[in-house]
Design an enzyme around this catalytic site. Sequence first.
Site, PDB file in Angstrom:
ATOM      1  N   SER A 161       0.830  -1.220   0.000  1.00 58.93           N
ATOM      2  CA  SER A 161       0.000   0.000   0.000  1.00 58.93           C
ATOM      3  C   SER A 161       0.857   1.258   0.000  1.00 58.93           C
ATOM      4  O   SER A 161       0.440   2.303  -0.504  1.00 58.93           O
ATOM      5  CB  SER A 161      -0.931   0.001   1.225  1.00 58.93           C
ATOM      6  OG  SER A 161      -0.200  -0.292   2.404  1.00 58.93           O
ATOM      7  N   VAL A 172      -0.090  -9.574   7.845  1.00 59.40           N
ATOM      8  CA  VAL A 172       0.947 -10.620   7.714  1.00 59.40           C
ATOM      9  C   VAL A 172       1.295 -11.289   9.050  1.00 59.40           C
ATOM     10  O   VAL A 172       2.031 -12.273   9.067  1.00 59.40           O
ATOM     11  CB  VAL A 172       2.241 -10.102   7.028  1.00 59.40           C
ATOM     12  CG1 VAL A 172       2.015  -9.767   5.569  1.00 59.40           C
ATOM     13  CG2 VAL A 172       2.860  -8.947   7.803  1.00 59.40           C
ATOM     14  N   ASN A 222       7.752  -8.044   1.912  1.00 62.28           N
ATOM     15  CA  ASN A 222       8.200  -6.669   2.146  1.00 62.28           C
ATOM     16  C   ASN A 222       7.605  -6.032   3.406  1.00 62.28           C
ATOM     17  O   ASN A 222       8.244  -5.194   4.032  1.00 62.28           O
ATOM     18  CB  ASN A 222       7.839  -5.826   0.908  1.00 62.28           C
ATOM     19  CG  ASN A 222       7.884  -4.344   1.199  1.00 62.28           C
ATOM     20  OD1 ASN A 222       8.946  -3.740   1.265  1.00 62.28           O
ATOM     21  ND2 ASN A 222       6.712  -3.736   1.426  1.00 62.28           N
ATOM     22  N   SER A 246      17.177  -5.500   6.052  1.00 60.99           N
ATOM     23  CA  SER A 246      17.680  -4.142   6.296  1.00 60.99           C
ATOM     24  C   SER A 246      19.186  -4.242   6.540  1.00 60.99           C
ATOM     25  O   SER A 246      19.676  -5.283   6.996  1.00 60.99           O
ATOM     26  CB  SER A 246      17.020  -3.569   7.548  1.00 60.99           C
ATOM     27  OG  SER A 246      17.740  -2.462   8.030  1.00 60.99           O
ATOM     28  N   TYR A 252      14.437  -4.756  16.068  1.00 59.78           N
ATOM     29  CA  TYR A 252      14.348  -4.648  14.602  1.00 59.78           C
ATOM     30  C   TYR A 252      15.541  -5.372  13.967  1.00 59.78           C
ATOM     31  O   TYR A 252      15.383  -6.168  13.035  1.00 59.78           O
ATOM     32  CB  TYR A 252      14.327  -3.167  14.205  1.00 59.78           C
ATOM     33  CG  TYR A 252      14.202  -2.893  12.726  1.00 59.78           C
ATOM     34  CD1 TYR A 252      12.966  -2.959  12.086  1.00 59.78           C
ATOM     35  CD2 TYR A 252      15.317  -2.553  11.963  1.00 59.78           C
ATOM     36  CE1 TYR A 252      12.843  -2.688  10.724  1.00 59.78           C
ATOM     37  CE2 TYR A 252      15.207  -2.280  10.606  1.00 59.78           C
ATOM     38  CZ  TYR A 252      13.964  -2.347   9.985  1.00 59.78           C
ATOM     39  OH  TYR A 252      13.854  -2.081   8.642  1.00 59.78           O
ATOM     40  N   LYS A 266      15.462  -8.625  11.460  1.00 56.44           N
ATOM     41  CA  LYS A 266      15.978  -8.516  10.096  1.00 56.44           C
ATOM     42  C   LYS A 266      17.169  -9.466   9.866  1.00 56.44           C
ATOM     43  O   LYS A 266      17.380  -9.955   8.752  1.00 56.44           O
ATOM     44  CB  LYS A 266      16.358  -7.066   9.787  1.00 56.44           C
ATOM     45  CG  LYS A 266      15.151  -6.114   9.716  1.00 56.44           C
ATOM     46  CD  LYS A 266      14.157  -6.542   8.630  1.00 56.44           C
ATOM     47  CE  LYS A 266      13.089  -5.497   8.347  1.00 56.44           C
ATOM     48  NZ  LYS A 266      12.112  -5.945   7.353  1.00 56.44           N
ATOM     49  N   ILE A 277      15.839   4.615   3.206  1.00 60.64           N
ATOM     50  CA  ILE A 277      15.015   4.858   2.017  1.00 60.64           C
ATOM     51  C   ILE A 277      13.921   5.856   2.400  1.00 60.64           C
ATOM     52  O   ILE A 277      13.361   5.795   3.502  1.00 60.64           O
ATOM     53  CB  ILE A 277      14.385   3.530   1.517  1.00 60.64           C
ATOM     54  CG1 ILE A 277      15.458   2.429   1.321  1.00 60.64           C
ATOM     55  CG2 ILE A 277      13.601   3.749   0.225  1.00 60.64           C
ATOM     56  CD1 ILE A 277      16.550   2.715   0.317  1.00 60.64           C
TER      57      ILE A 277
HETATM   58  P1  NAP Z   1       6.405   1.901   5.105  1.00 60.68           P
HETATM   59  O1  NAP Z   1       6.382   2.997   4.112  1.00 60.68           O
HETATM   60  O2  NAP Z   1       6.129   2.204   6.540  1.00 60.68           O
HETATM   61  O3  NAP Z   1       5.391   0.768   4.586  1.00 60.68           O
HETATM   62  C1  NAP Z   1       5.222  -0.400   5.333  1.00 60.68           C
HETATM   63  C2  NAP Z   1       4.298  -1.323   4.592  1.00 60.68           C
HETATM   64  O4  NAP Z   1       4.191  -2.528   5.373  1.00 60.68           O
HETATM   65  C3  NAP Z   1       2.892  -0.748   4.446  1.00 60.68           C
HETATM   66  O5  NAP Z   1       2.393  -1.043   3.172  1.00 60.68           O
HETATM   67  C4  NAP Z   1       2.093  -1.486   5.525  1.00 60.68           C
HETATM   68  O6  NAP Z   1       0.753  -1.726   5.153  1.00 60.68           O
HETATM   69  C5  NAP Z   1       2.822  -2.815   5.575  1.00 60.68           C
HETATM   70  N1  NAP Z   1       2.594  -3.498   6.849  1.00 60.68           N
HETATM   71  C6  NAP Z   1       3.046  -3.174   8.085  1.00 60.68           C
HETATM   72  N2  NAP Z   1       2.562  -4.022   9.000  1.00 60.68           N
HETATM   73  C7  NAP Z   1       1.790  -4.924   8.320  1.00 60.68           C
HETATM   74  C8  NAP Z   1       1.012  -6.043   8.697  1.00 60.68           C
HETATM   75  N3  NAP Z   1       0.908  -6.448   9.984  1.00 60.68           N
HETATM   76  N4  NAP Z   1       0.362  -6.736   7.731  1.00 60.68           N
HETATM   77  C9  NAP Z   1       0.440  -6.355   6.431  1.00 60.68           C
HETATM   78  N5  NAP Z   1       1.141  -5.279   6.008  1.00 60.68           N
HETATM   79  C10 NAP Z   1       1.798  -4.593   6.953  1.00 60.68           C
HETATM   80  O7  NAP Z   1       7.800   1.150   5.115  1.00 60.68           O
HETATM   81  P2  NAP Z   1       8.886   0.919   3.975  1.00 60.68           P
HETATM   82  O8  NAP Z   1      10.005   1.843   4.240  1.00 60.68           O
HETATM   83  O9  NAP Z   1       8.257   0.875   2.648  1.00 60.68           O
HETATM   84  O10 NAP Z   1       9.390  -0.533   4.412  1.00 60.68           O
HETATM   85  C11 NAP Z   1       9.173  -1.700   3.632  1.00 60.68           C
HETATM   86  C12 NAP Z   1      10.160  -2.762   4.088  1.00 60.68           C
HETATM   87  O11 NAP Z   1      11.494  -2.281   3.890  1.00 60.68           O
HETATM   88  C13 NAP Z   1      10.066  -3.112   5.569  1.00 60.68           C
HETATM   89  O12 NAP Z   1      10.243  -4.498   5.749  1.00 60.68           O
HETATM   90  C14 NAP Z   1      11.213  -2.351   6.180  1.00 60.68           C
HETATM   91  O13 NAP Z   1      11.675  -2.907   7.382  1.00 60.68           O
HETATM   92  C15 NAP Z   1      12.241  -2.426   5.076  1.00 60.68           C
HETATM   93  N6  NAP Z   1      13.275  -1.378   5.156  1.00 60.68           N
HETATM   94  C16 NAP Z   1      12.955  -0.067   5.024  1.00 60.68           C
HETATM   95  C17 NAP Z   1      13.964   0.871   5.120  1.00 60.68           C
HETATM   96  C18 NAP Z   1      13.701   2.346   5.001  1.00 60.68           C
HETATM   97  O14 NAP Z   1      14.637   3.145   5.254  1.00 60.68           O
HETATM   98  N7  NAP Z   1      12.526   2.793   4.630  1.00 60.68           N
HETATM   99  C19 NAP Z   1      15.288   0.470   5.330  1.00 60.68           C
HETATM  100  C20 NAP Z   1      15.555  -0.877   5.467  1.00 60.68           C
HETATM  101  C21 NAP Z   1      14.552  -1.807   5.352  1.00 60.68           C
HETATM  102  P3  NAP Z   1      -0.507  -0.898   5.742  1.00 60.68           P
HETATM  103  O15 NAP Z   1      -0.113   0.543   5.814  1.00 60.68           O
HETATM  104  O16 NAP Z   1      -1.586  -1.190   4.741  1.00 60.68           O
HETATM  105  O17 NAP Z   1      -0.839  -1.475   7.100  1.00 60.68           O
END
Ligand code: NAP
Length: 259
Positions: free
Chosen positions: A11, A61, A87, A139, A152, A156, A185
């Site tokens: 989303s 999830v 993801n 991560s 976290y 990871k 990111i």
């Molecule tokens: P984000 O913008 O906060 O988006 C998180 C996504 O995960 C949303 O679509 C949310 O869906 C979904 N989500 C969370 N809890 C959930 C659940 N219980 N069931 C189903 N969906 C769930 O985060 P992002 O930065 O895109 O992160 C995506 C992935 O990349 C994560 O695994 C994160 O740890 C990893 N990551 C991110 C970064 C960064 O700097 N952004 C760095 C390293 C790794 P809803 O809103 O619909 O609930």
Amino acid sequence: MKKVAIITGASRGIGRECAKILARNGITVIASYNKSEKQARSLKEELKKENIEIDIFKADVTNKYEIKQMVEYVLQKYGKIDVLVNNAGISQIKLFTDITDDDWENMIKTNLSSVFYMTREVLPNMIHNKNGCIINISSVWGITGASCEVHYSAAKAGVIGMTKALAKEVGPSNIRVNTIAPGVIDTDMNKDLTKEELQELEEEIPVKRIGKPEDIANCVKWIVNDAYITGQTIQIDRRMDIKIIFYIQKRRHFVNVSF
Ligand code: NAP
């Protein structure tokens, strides 16, 4: 025949971009969401304007029954699953000594157990078809460890271990399992960082900018199109030196503590 891909947490942020890039590359996409139904609908609408149809599906999830329902829906409608992008995830910054039982369990459930549940549901079809590509979003903290993000980092790191082990187990069935380990990111996950903190971080990134969701999505596309690489953890992009985030976290959480 078109490939079929499930992307969890599509989303917003990285997952949303993965859904767009894979769909624009001719893959049938099932984009899962949990709380952000409006954003999931807007993703569907955005792609519809480009004459691309995707499915959106609500599935928490952390809930294995909702996951089962989603996978059954996809198999009934499309008959196969070629790609799974695990993801969905959450983050939290807290001192180790402040992490509650609920914080710990929620972190492990959302970021690690979810990968197990999703993969377990999808694998039998992939094994049957002798074809599959699983991409787990971990991560850099799962590799280096992050101060004030111990739960976290642990979750990871678990994802990376699961990837390496499963890649060995299912490689003979022509199923590839890889991890992408993003650095910082630009998504909602980092919305609490101030402009100054982001600038400080940029100084320590080799190309001097925070990553964009498409930087991760492009790598997902590349892995999906590849036919050989497996068991790998690809860092995008690793900081040359990770001391800045350490200081940011210290400034916020240890203001009254001397070292
Ligand atoms: P984000 O913008 O906060 O988006 C998180 C996504 O995960 C949303 O679509 C949310 O869906 C979904 N989500 C969370 N809890 C959930 C659940 N219980 N069931 C189903 N969906 C769930 O985060 P992002 O930065 O895109 O992160 C995506 C992935 O990349 C994560 O695994 C994160 O740890 C990893 N990551 C991110 C970064 C960064 O700097 N952004 C760095 C390293 C790794 P809803 O809103 O619909 O609930």
